[in-house]
Design an enzyme around this catalytic site. Structure first.
Site, mmCIF file in Angstrom:
data_model
loop_
_atom_site.group_PDB
_atom_site.id
_atom_site.type_symbol
_atom_site.label_atom_id
_atom_site.label_comp_id
_atom_site.label_asym_id
_atom_site.label_seq_id
_atom_site.Cartn_x
_atom_site.Cartn_y
_atom_site.Cartn_z
ATOM 1 C CB SER B 24 -0.950 -0.007 1.186
ATOM 2 O OG SER B 24 -0.264 -0.408 2.348
ATOM 3 C CB ALA B 158 -6.594 -5.847 0.567
ATOM 4 C CG ASP B 159 -0.881 -6.260 3.537
ATOM 5 O OD1 ASP B 159 -0.081 -7.173 3.790
ATOM 6 O OD2 ASP B 159 -1.447 -5.577 4.402
ATOM 7 N N GLY B 160 -2.735 -5.024 -0.406
ATOM 8 C CA GLY B 160 -2.692 -4.429 -1.742
ATOM 9 C C GLY B 160 -3.704 -5.129 -2.622
ATOM 10 C CB ILE B 168 -1.133 -8.939 -1.789
ATOM 11 C CG1 ILE B 168 -0.901 -9.343 -3.246
ATOM 12 C CG2 ILE B 168 0.027 -9.382 -0.926
ATOM 13 C CD1 ILE B 168 0.353 -8.790 -3.826
#
Lengths: 659, 263
Positions: B24, B158-160, B168
């Site tokens: 992020s 979500a992280d990304g 991810i």
């Protein structure tokens, strides 16, 4: 102009193959064959509903949408249709003889002024009048004399200006649908208003449409006999096709539906006629006959043809090349560069989407360089007509691929966009530069970008599988090898072309470790594979990949083994079409290639059987891979999921405009 | 203007270096840099006006990321009904905000929380939820399939969010999504739009590694390897919807947004 467009689309009765001065041919419907985004006119160039099956297309929605859009965005509409018109291949009088109407067209610039006066938007009227000319021109192509009559009657009727032309149109409508006409008139009179198009659609019932069709047919019969015969013969196949089509609409469909489908099909035919890669229904005998009369290449049709694929052209191979060669000195209007490339297509020397596009563009560059505007003609129109005739020649040699269609569309839009202030030499130089830029940006540089993206997905220890011979995939593998990545390659190949062998030779020559197998062993070898790289001829809007036959099998097996499938495709090959299967649109190759194995005389089991009635050989060239088997598409716009192809088409289409 | 851009690029790079694994952070930096290039592409005669515009945008950026959580919480309220059971994995402030808002609007629901080893995220989350008087049940990570029958939906952060529409996130999310998918339970992801990254992993190993040492409590023999990766990739076919500040999206829209942003 709007009036005419409104009136023809409203009754939704397509007069296939001929055009009256009052009801301009399907040009509007063609351009409106899908929801137009008024900010992306070039997209309208490639009707989304090129597919032959009416089941895929809900035409009314598009038409009504487009009626609205058409009114609001007049400029792009005539332009693309104008281009589309002349390309309608087999109806173009190819061999050099410039039609008398063309000289008429060339010598009647004053026609532009009435429309411009009325409409007030000079550019629009110019384009529309240009489009008008082209429409009439191609009308001529459709039925030899009607175009001339159309044009003269148009000229006479247009002298008064916009409103005069509206009257016959409105009058005609009024005979048939009083209610609809009332709605049409205010629309026409408003000029570019967009409101009441939808009620128009609903008011026309099947009976009214039928009546209108009959009346129009009768009207044309009264005017010109020739056109009636053409019209009848061309509208007949419209009715025939619903019967012929195997996967017909569900049995519960009413006559209204089939009538609708008939109308739709004729509309699609119109649309189809105008797309750069025309797909003529080859099961329609009368049109095939007409096409053959105009064809440059004499092709005799193959004898045993598979019923399901009767709508695709199939010719006897082996007779075309010598025939064309013998005609070389008679084909005066054919430019030698074009002739050469056509021969190369026919012989199969040039194959592969990129190679064919580049060869075609370079031939066109030669044409442009040697071109000189005939007196009394405008460069844009004349050159476009010439290009169209060459394109139809190419189509006869070998049906165009979708990427070639896009390329031709680009070229025609460049020609149309030439500023009028340019002198001939400036225009020619600009066009040649545009072509060079297209080849450089969209093919060469795009390939470089794709390679850069793709090598990031190759790790040490990978086993990469590829099918057939794609130039982009080959470049990726060689580049990754140069970078020092440790991987090995599995090349899957298939008969009858066995293109993988050439790829194998080249890769082994560069030092890659390769495995070679045929497609029947793909499920055997797939468990070792870590990535699958495939090329494609085109990627469609729904994410379907249209590529060499066999690709779908490889992708399916890879999917079953959870191996990611990467499609490498330049963005210029994307198309707004939607394909659901490999049947509607395909190319049939030489069936004898299936029965013969070169170098193996002992396995000639099929030699005496090829001419038997119950033996039909089918050699398909392309197939459609569904999007669920594709993990990622690598384009010059980056790595995108297959669901994002329409997004790229939308953005990329806009770029067309900005070039 | 160019000089400013270069300085900003340097700053962005050093920020990214500070935590090389945070997607992020990278995505946020990239997005802002993208905005900078876009702004500088526009011709501003006055440098100061361009600069003030950038500052304004940067502040808005910060505001947006705070506001984003509230927008996402509001959007997801429709999906939480009375009496539902939500399974949560990992400690995401966005998901916490969602559950907080739902609790505050007096919805009755319960939460199954995975332990989230080795970060013990589950313990932190259950603490927070207990403060809100939301009934929480803690599970060990292996009990996900066992309890999936009773669950109505899965909520993760979500992280990304990657270009394919997949996410991810913390290790264990893929597992949970797989189980949920096979049992026909919806998987909802709550993520702000600045987390959209131009990555496209093909499989689990295709990402930049983010390792986190795991403490087993007992010494491990030296010959034994330990899988220390801290996150995994969940492909888009296992996700139902993404709640973002741009709206409630399906996974295929992520690429659409990214293309519009970057092209």
């Amino acid at each position: 102009m709007d009036a005419r467009r409104a009136t023809t689309t409203v009754p939704r009765v397509r007069q296939v193959g001929f055009f009256t001065p009052n009801a301009p041919p399907a040009q509007p419907s063609r351009t409106h064959s899908f929801p137009l985004d008024s900010s992306s006119p070039p997209l309208s160039n490639s009707p989304v509903n090129n597919s032959l099956s009416p089941v895929m297309i809900p035409p009314s929605r598009h038409l009504s949408d487009n009626l609205v859009h058409r009114a609001t965005s007049p400029l792009p509409v005539p332009e693309p249709s104008a281009f589309r018109r002349p390309i309608r291949s087999h109806h173009v009088a190819v061999v050099g003889s410039y039609n008398p109407t063309e000289s008429l067209l060339g010598s009647s610039p004053p026609l532009a002024s009435p429309s411009s006066r009325v409409i007030g938007d000079g550019e629009f009227s110019e384009e529309s009048s240009a489009g008008w000319f082209r429409r009439s021109n191609s009308a001529k192509f459709a039925s030899s004399f009607s175009g001339a009559f159309d044009l003269t009657s148009v000229k006479s009727s247009e002298t008064g200006g916009f409103h005069q032309v509206k009257k016959p149109v409105v009058a005609q409508l009024k005979e048939e649908k009083s209610g609809a006409a009332a709605v049409v008139e205010p629309q026409i009179n408003k000029g570019l208003s967009s409101s009441s198009t939808k009620p128009l659609k609903e008011k026309t019932t099947k009976a009214e449409r039928r009546a209108l069709q009959e009346a129009q047919r009768a009207a044309k019969a009264a005017a010109k006999d020739m056109t009636v015969s053409v019209g009848v013969s061309t509208s007949k196949p419209v009715k025939k096709q619903p019967a012929q089509k195997k996967d017909a609409p569900p049995p519960a469909s009413s006559i209204a539906v089939s009538d609708r489908k008939g109308v739709e099909r004729s509309m699609e035919k119109e649309r189809r006629k105008d797309i750069p890669a025309p797909r003529m229904q080859f099961d329609d005998k009368s049109r095939v006959e007409k096409a053959k009369k105009r064809a440059v290449v004499n092709q005799s049709e193959a004898r045993n043809r598979v019923e399901l694929f009767r709508h695709l052209p199939q010719y006897e191979h082996g007779t075309q090349l010598p025939d064309l060669e013998s005609k070389f000195f008679q084909l005066d209007p054919m430019h030698p560069a074009v002739y050469k490339v056509g021969l190369q297509y026919l012989a199969g020397d040039i194959s592969g989407g990129n190679a064919r596009c580049i060869a075609m563009l370079q031939a066109f560059q030669e044409v442009i360089k040697d071109y000189s505007t005939p007196p009394e003609k405008s460069l844009t129109r004349d050159l476009t007509a010439k290009i169209s005739s060459f394109v139809s020649f190419f189509t006869e040699c070998r049906p165009l691929s979708m990427s070639m269609g896009n390329t031709i569309r680009f070229l025609k839009s460049r020609i149309a966009k030439l500023p009028l202030t340019f002198s001939e030499s400036e225009a020619k130089a600009s066009l040649c530069a545009d072509i060079d830029r297209f080849i450089n940006e969209k093919i060469v540089l795009a390939d470089n970008v794709i390679i850069q993206h793709a090598v990031t997905k190759i790790m040490d220890g990978d086993v990469l599988l590829t099918y057939g011979s794609s130039c982009v995939v080959e470049m990726i593998l060689l580049y990754a090898h140069e970078l020092g990545k440790q991987f090995r390659v599995v090349i899957v190949d298939s008969r009858p072309k066995l293109k993988g062998q050439a790829l194998l030779r080249r890769l082994v020559g560069k030092g890659l470790s390769c495995t070679y197998t045929h497609i029947n062993a793909v499920s055997y070898i797939m468990h070792e594979v870590t990535r699958v790289f495939l090329g494609s001829s085109s990627v469609l809007s729904n994410g379907t990949v249209y590529s060499r036959v066999g690709t779908a099998c490889v992708a399916m097996v890879a999917h079953a083994f959870h191996v990611p499938v990467l499609i490498c495709c330049e963005a210029y090959k994307f198309h707004e079409r939607v394909l659901l299967d490999s049947i509607c649109s395909n190319e049939l190759g030489d069936p004898d290639a299936l029965s013969k194995v070169p170098g193996r005389m002992d396995i000639n089991y099929l030699d005496d059987l090829t001419n038997k009635d119950n033996m039909q050989l089918l050699n398909l060239m392309y197939d459609a891979t569904p999007s669920e088997y594709v993990s990622m598409i690598i384009t010059d716009y980056g790595m995108i999921p297959p669901t994002s192809v329409p997004v790229i088409v939308r953005e990329y289409g806009r770029e067309y405009l900005w070039i | 203007m160019m000089e400013l851009e270069i300085e900003l690029k340097k700053a962005s790079d050093s920020l990214k270096l500070w935590d090389a694994t945070s997607i992020s952070l990278t995505a946020g930096c990239d997005l802002f840099m993208r905005y900078v290039t876009r702004t500088s592409a526009l011709e501003y005669e006055d440098f100061n006006s361009a600069k003030s515009r950038l500052i304004e945008r940067a502040e808005k950026f910060g505001e947006i990321s705070c506001k984003a959580r509230r927008i996402i919480a509001m959007l997801s309220q429709d999906f939480i009904f009375d009496g539902c059971t939500i399974m949560v994995h990992g400690f995401s402030r966005v998901v916490l905000e969602v559950l907080k808002t739902a609790a505050q609007s007096k919805k009755l629901f319960r939460v199954f929380c995975t332990e989230g080893r080795p970060d013990r995220t589950g313990l932190r989350l259950s603490n927070e939820l207990a403060k809100l008087d939301v009934p929480v049940k803690l599970l060990i990570d292996s009990a996900v399939a066992y309890t999936m029958d009773d669950v109505d939906m899965v909520f993760v952060g979500a992280d990304g969010v990657v270009e394919s529409g997949g996410i991810i996130n913390m290790m264990g999310t893929y597992q949970m999504a797989l189980v949920a998918h096979s049992m026909n339970k919806p998987v909802y992801v709550a993520a702000e739009s600045y987390k959209f990254a131009r990555l496209y992993p093909l499989d689990q190993k295709d990402m930049a590694p983010a390792l986190r040492p795991i403490d087993f409590g007992v010494p491990i023999p030296s010959k034994v390897e330990v899988e220390t990766s801290a996150r995994d990739y969940t492909p888009p076919q296992y996700l139902t919807l993404l709640f973002t500040d741009l709206g409630v999206l399906t996974p295929s829209v992520v690429s659409d947004e990214l293309i519009q942003l970057y092209l």
